[in-house]
Design a protein around this motif. Sequence first.
Motif, PDB file in Angstrom:
ATOM      1  N   VAL A  35      19.708 -24.714  41.432  1.00  0.00           N
ATOM      2  CA  VAL A  35      19.072 -24.977  40.148  1.00  0.00           C
ATOM      3  C   VAL A  35      18.361 -26.323  40.227  1.00  0.00           C
ATOM      4  O   VAL A  35      18.837 -27.247  40.894  1.00  0.00           O
ATOM      5  CB  VAL A  35      20.084 -24.980  38.978  1.00  0.00           C
ATOM      6  N   ASP A  69      17.226 -30.576  43.367  1.00  0.00           N
ATOM      7  CA  ASP A  69      17.927 -29.336  43.052  1.00  0.00           C
ATOM      8  C   ASP A  69      19.295 -29.376  43.708  1.00  0.00           C
ATOM      9  O   ASP A  69      19.551 -30.175  44.595  1.00  0.00           O
ATOM     10  CB  ASP A  69      17.121 -28.085  43.430  1.00  0.00           C
ATOM     11  N   SER A  94      23.184 -26.869  44.315  1.00  0.00           N
ATOM     12  CA  SER A  94      23.988 -25.656  44.186  1.00  0.00           C
ATOM     13  C   SER A  94      25.447 -26.079  44.282  1.00  0.00           C
ATOM     14  O   SER A  94      25.749 -27.266  44.407  1.00  0.00           O
ATOM     15  CB  SER A  94      23.644 -24.659  45.297  1.00  0.00           C
TER      16      SER A  94
END
Length: 108
Positions: free
Chosen positions: A8, A34, A36
């Motif tokens: 994300v 980003d 995870s």
Amino acid sequence: ERRRTDRVQIALPLRLRPCDSKDGEFDEVCESRDASRDGVYFTTASKHYRKGMQLFVTFPYSTASHARNVEFVGRVVRVEELPEDRTGVALDLLMTLQNKKKVRSYRP
């Protein structure tokens, strides 16, 4: 490359330090692009990261007195040159230091 978990886009501070003294001495705070459950990608102006390097990674990182910083051992899996003299770095988060301590103190 195939990802094990979805990433994300999230901008959170992370603190990075080398696990091995042969990788120099630095203590850098960057911002993730980003993340995870088991990895994080960030950009930096620093050029000392290399594939395979192991790092102490605090993510997310805060200097607040009530912060619950979690520190991981991470491994650099990708380093890429970016525009404007930036470097992109992808890390696998291998284990928390709390888990590592439990393994070392385990007595059968």
